[in-house]
Design a protein around this motif. Sequence first.
Motif, PDB file in Angstrom:
ATOM      1  N   ASN A   9       0.822  -1.209   0.000  1.00  0.00           N
ATOM      2  CA  ASN A   9       0.000   0.000   0.000  1.00  0.00           C
ATOM      3  C   ASN A   9       0.853   1.254   0.000  1.00  0.00           C
ATOM      4  N   LEU A  10       1.958   1.255   0.735  1.00  0.00           N
ATOM      5  CA  LEU A  10       2.829   2.430   0.792  1.00  0.00           C
ATOM      6  C   LEU A  10       3.405   2.773  -0.575  1.00  0.00           C
ATOM      7  N   LYS A  11       3.640   1.769  -1.393  1.00  0.00           N
ATOM      8  CA  LYS A  11       4.181   2.010  -2.735  1.00  0.00           C
ATOM      9  C   LYS A  11       3.195   2.768  -3.615  1.00  0.00           C
ATOM     10  N   LYS A  12       1.895   2.641  -3.332  1.00  0.00           N
ATOM     11  CA  LYS A  12       0.855   3.284  -4.137  1.00  0.00           C
ATOM     12  C   LYS A  12       0.252   4.517  -3.463  1.00  0.00           C
ATOM     13  N   CYS A  13       0.567   4.731  -2.186  1.00  0.00           N
ATOM     14  CA  CYS A  13      -0.059   5.802  -1.416  1.00  0.00           C
ATOM     15  C   CYS A  13       0.414   7.167  -1.899  1.00  0.00           C
ATOM     16  N   THR A  14      -0.526   8.032  -2.215  1.00  0.00           N
ATOM     17  CA  THR A  14      -0.193   9.374  -2.724  1.00  0.00           C
ATOM     18  C   THR A  14      -0.271  10.441  -1.646  1.00  0.00           C
ATOM     19  N   CYS A  15      -0.582  10.051  -0.434  1.00  0.00           N
ATOM     20  CA  CYS A  15      -0.731  11.009   0.660  1.00  0.00           C
ATOM     21  C   CYS A  15       0.632  11.525   1.101  1.00  0.00           C
ATOM     22  N   THR A  16       0.730  12.843   1.289  1.00  0.00           N
ATOM     23  CA  THR A  16       1.978  13.453   1.747  1.00  0.00           C
ATOM     24  C   THR A  16       1.914  13.843   3.220  1.00  0.00           C
ATOM     25  N   TYR A  17       0.760  13.631   3.862  1.00  0.00           N
ATOM     26  CA  TYR A  17       0.618  13.990   5.274  1.00  0.00           C
ATOM     27  C   TYR A  17       1.220  12.888   6.139  1.00  0.00           C
ATOM     28  N   PRO A  18       2.118  13.246   7.056  1.00  0.00           N
ATOM     29  CA  PRO A  18       2.735  12.220   7.897  1.00  0.00           C
ATOM     30  C   PRO A  18       1.790  11.797   9.034  1.00  0.00           C
ATOM     31  N   CYS A  19       1.293  10.573   8.990  1.00  0.00           N
ATOM     32  CA  CYS A  19       0.420  10.082  10.053  1.00  0.00           C
ATOM     33  C   CYS A  19       0.579   8.576  10.187  1.00  0.00           C
ATOM     34  N   GLU A  20       0.031   8.036  11.259  1.00  0.00           N
ATOM     35  CA  GLU A  20       0.177   6.607  11.544  1.00  0.00           C
ATOM     36  C   GLU A  20      -0.712   5.729  10.668  1.00  0.00           C
ATOM     37  N   LYS A  21      -1.630   6.333   9.902  1.00  0.00           N
ATOM     38  CA  LYS A  21      -2.536   5.547   9.051  1.00  0.00           C
ATOM     39  C   LYS A  21      -1.981   5.358   7.640  1.00  0.00           C
ATOM     40  N   ARG A  22      -0.883   5.994   7.325  1.00  0.00           N
ATOM     41  CA  ARG A  22      -0.308   5.907   5.981  1.00  0.00           C
ATOM     42  C   ARG A  22       0.005   4.450   5.640  1.00  0.00           C
ATOM     43  N   GLY A  23      -0.519   3.987   4.509  1.00  0.00           N
ATOM     44  CA  GLY A  23      -0.326   2.607   4.074  1.00  0.00           C
ATOM     45  C   GLY A  23      -1.346   1.640   4.646  1.00  0.00           C
ATOM     46  N   LYS A  24      -2.142   2.106   5.587  1.00  0.00           N
ATOM     47  CA  LYS A  24      -3.185   1.275   6.192  1.00  0.00           C
ATOM     48  C   LYS A  24      -4.524   1.782   5.659  1.00  0.00           C
ATOM     49  N   CYS A  25      -4.824   1.406   4.436  1.00  0.00           N
ATOM     50  CA  CYS A  25      -5.966   1.966   3.706  1.00  0.00           C
ATOM     51  C   CYS A  25      -7.285   1.854   4.461  1.00  0.00           C
ATOM     52  N   CYS A  26      -7.555   0.718   5.059  1.00  0.00           N
ATOM     53  CA  CYS A  26      -8.820   0.550   5.778  1.00  0.00           C
ATOM     54  C   CYS A  26      -8.942   1.561   6.909  1.00  0.00           C
ATOM     55  N   ALA A  27      -7.874   1.760   7.665  1.00  0.00           N
ATOM     56  CA  ALA A  27      -7.882   2.721   8.773  1.00  0.00           C
ATOM     57  C   ALA A  27      -7.999   4.143   8.248  1.00  0.00           C
ATOM     58  N   CYS A  28      -7.327   4.434   7.166  1.00  0.00           N
ATOM     59  CA  CYS A  28      -7.364   5.767   6.561  1.00  0.00           C
ATOM     60  C   CYS A  28      -8.773   6.110   6.074  1.00  0.00           C
ATOM     61  N   ILE A  29      -9.364   5.200   5.337  1.00  0.00           N
ATOM     62  CA  ILE A  29     -10.713   5.438   4.811  1.00  0.00           C
ATOM     63  C   ILE A  29     -11.705   5.580   5.959  1.00  0.00           C
ATOM     64  N   ALA A  30     -11.605   4.722   6.971  1.00  0.00           N
ATOM     65  CA  ALA A  30     -12.515   4.801   8.119  1.00  0.00           C
ATOM     66  C   ALA A  30     -12.378   6.145   8.830  1.00  0.00           C
ATOM     67  N   TYR A  31     -11.150   6.603   9.004  1.00  0.00           N
ATOM     68  CA  TYR A  31     -10.907   7.890   9.675  1.00  0.00           C
ATOM     69  C   TYR A  31     -11.546   9.038   8.901  1.00  0.00           C
ATOM     70  N   HIS A  32     -11.244   9.122   7.620  1.00  0.00           N
ATOM     71  CA  HIS A  32     -11.770  10.227   6.813  1.00  0.00           C
ATOM     72  C   HIS A  32     -13.282  10.143   6.656  1.00  0.00           C
ATOM     73  N   ARG A  33     -13.816   8.959   6.520  1.00  0.00           N
ATOM     74  CA  ARG A  33     -15.270   8.795   6.409  1.00  0.00           C
ATOM     75  C   ARG A  33     -15.964   9.280   7.679  1.00  0.00           C
ATOM     76  N   ALA A  34     -15.389   8.977   8.837  1.00  0.00           N
ATOM     77  CA  ALA A  34     -15.961   9.418  10.108  1.00  0.00           C
ATOM     78  C   ALA A  34     -15.955  10.932  10.255  1.00  0.00           C
TER      79      ALA A  34
END
Length: 65
Positions: A9-34
């Motif tokens: 996932n990290l190889k495809k991740c386009t996010c430049t924000y440094p956070c603990e969810k980077r590369g963890k797509c399920c956690a990232c989507i859940a966070y932003h959706r909430a």
Amino acid sequence: MSVCTVEANLKKCTCTYPCEKRGKCCACIAYHRAHGELPACYFNAEYEKTYDRSIANYLRMKGRA
């Protein structure tokens, strides 16, 4: 059910924000959706770097706002 592979996932991740969810797509989507947002991978590079993950910003990018 797929297994989340952070390294792949990290190889495809386009996010430049440094956070603990980077590369963890399920956690990232859940966070932003909430928060009523979309993750960085929905935005082009110009819009992603603003860190404005709002749906309104996404629609502006797409020329629909």
